[in-house]
Write a protein that holds these residues in place. Structure first.
Motif, PDB file in Angstrom:
ATOM      1  N   ALA A   1       2.015   7.884  -3.902  1.00 11.15           N
ATOM      2  CA  ALA A   1       3.479   7.947  -3.839  1.00 11.15           C
ATOM      3  C   ALA A   1       4.014   7.134  -2.666  1.00 11.15           C
ATOM      4  O   ALA A   1       5.025   6.431  -2.783  1.00 11.15           O
TER       5      ALA A   1
ATOM      6  N   GLU B   1       3.816   3.438  -3.486  1.00 11.12           N
ATOM      7  CA  GLU B   1       4.877   3.038  -4.426  1.00 11.12           C
ATOM      8  C   GLU B   1       6.214   2.931  -3.705  1.00 11.12           C
ATOM      9  O   GLU B   1       6.974   1.979  -3.911  1.00 11.12           O
ATOM     10  N   THR B   2       6.485   3.880  -2.834  1.00 16.38           N
ATOM     11  CA  THR B   2       7.754   3.871  -2.095  1.00 16.38           C
ATOM     12  C   THR B   2       7.862   2.655  -1.179  1.00 16.38           C
ATOM     13  O   THR B   2       8.934   2.048  -1.047  1.00 16.38           O
TER      14      THR B   2
END
Length: 402
Positions: free
Chosen positions: A342, A345-346
């Motif tokens: 995550a 991706e951020t």
């Protein structure tokens, strides 16, 4: 059952469980199995019989416990690999994994309790298949001499080897990590552990990098002619970033091979990056300006700074293999992997998972949404000639699966 050329020491204070472990190892074909009821007795056994390949080690016991035993054998060379077998909670065992690593020992696995042959057998095979195991001889344990290493570098005995990186979802080979092996004319293939510290001490890491760049980019061109576009990833130490000529030399090598910077990745471990000086940051920026990718290697193994991760111009995270080793038994590791995916991706960073060794790990990682990975489950490091032969064979095998 074929005989395995292994010497194993079982350290367990429970008489019945120790007997089960000894008989299980013998049934799996281990050539010599020794036993001890606590750390002190284990040390006496080692002093009497000499070094062992593997110590199957409980942690909590009366007398000298497993932690004290590990401390004593850490620097002695009497034990090559450790398998933890303990009923302690998973978080405590994971802390012990870090202790094993800090003591310079190889953690082969964590089997918990009770023991199961189907869990133990792959670890024995893993030890036998390890390149380090093949190179463990009295002649190669000690570091090579500076003169021999310098001669090896000049005579191009230090050769680039390649471990493929994969797209876990498609099976496609998307690049390789460039490693180093010493092809000694008499002793054969020698592990980096024997010569890499000497290169570091003598300030020869840049010279090795430039040699490897030439070798790898030549191979990259051959692979391209055969229809394979491979990104080449090189390990780079933080100290090398201080060399003001580093980026200009890399740029010249790329020009000589008519290769764009986008075909290269440089992997740096997170340790040492937390307080990187301005000159180091400039080198990182210049590499990115040339189109090269930058990867934080072994992410999570040190003291990660999320603030620094945002400040430095990296576009790839390589998650430390330790999280994969305990993935099946440790919910916290699954949480860390999910969180890192995550985070990547951020931040617009790709995430590569290191150390994939089993089908079960691969399937769990796919379920978590992992895309990129490398490890022995897919391919071991190989020389350039073997890589060029392997690539079309891998393609053909993948085509048959479709």
């Amino acid at each position: 059952m074929p005989s395995l050329p292994l010497r194993v020491l079982v350290l367990e204070d429970h008489t019945f469980q120790r007997s089960v472990a000894v008989n299980m190892l013998r049934s799996l074909g281990c050539r010599e199995v020794f036993e001890a009821s606590d750390g002190a007795q284990a040390l006496d056994v080692l002093n009497a019989i000499g070094p062992v390949d593997i110590a199957l080690c409980d942690l909590q016991m009366e007398g000298m416990d497993g932690l004290a035993f590990l401390q004593r054998v850490g620097a002695s060379g009497q034990v090559k690999s450790i398998i933890i077998s303990s009923s302690l909670s998973a978080d405590l065992r994971r802390a012990v994994h870090q202790i094993v690593s800090l003591l310079g020992l190889e953690l082969l696995g964590d089997v918990g309790k009770p023991l199961h042959a189907q869990v133990l057998a792959p670890l024995l095979k893993k030890y036998l298949d390890s390149p380090v195991t093949e190179l463990w001889t009295a002649a190669t344990v000690a570091l090579a001499s500076e003169e021999a290493v310098r001669r090896a570098l000049v005579e191009q005995q230090l050769q680039a080897w390649y471990q493929p990186k994969f797209n876990l979802q498609t099976g496609e080979v998307c690049g390789v990590e460039v490693l180093c092996r010493w092809l000694h004319p008499i002793n054969g293939v020698i592990s980096p552990a024997v010569f890499m510290p000497v290169l570091e001490r003598c300030g020869l890491m840049d010279e090795l990098l430039f040699v490897q760049l030439d070798q790898a980019l030549s191979l990259q061109q051959l692979a391209r002619h055969h229809g394979f576009a491979l990104n080449m990833a090189f390990n780079l130490q933080t100290a090398q970033l201080a060399n003001g000529e580093l980026t200009s030399t890399i740029k010249a090598i790329l020009a000589r091979h008519a290769t764009p910077g986008a075909s290269l990745t440089f992997e740096l471990t997170e340790s040492g990056l937390l307080e990187a000086p301005a000159t180091s940051l400039e080198s990182l920026v210049r590499l990115r300006m040339m189109g090269c990718r930058l990867s934080i290697d072994d992410f999570g193994a040190g003291f990660s700074s999320l603030q620094r991760l945002c400040q430095l111009p990296f576009n790839e995270i390589k998650l430390d293999a330790e999280f994969v080793r305990t993935l099946e038994h440790e919910p916290r590791c699954r949480a860390v992997i999910s969180s890192t995916l995550a985070l990547g991706e951020t931040l617009g960073m790709s995430v590569v998972i290191e150390g994939i060794e089993t089908e079960a790990q691969c399937q769990q990682l796919l379920a978590l949404g992992c895309t990129l990975g490398q490890g022995y489950w897919y391919a071991r490091p190989m020389n350039g000639e073997d890589l060029l032969r392997w690539l079309p064979l891998r393609d053909a095998a993948q085509a048959l699966k479709l």
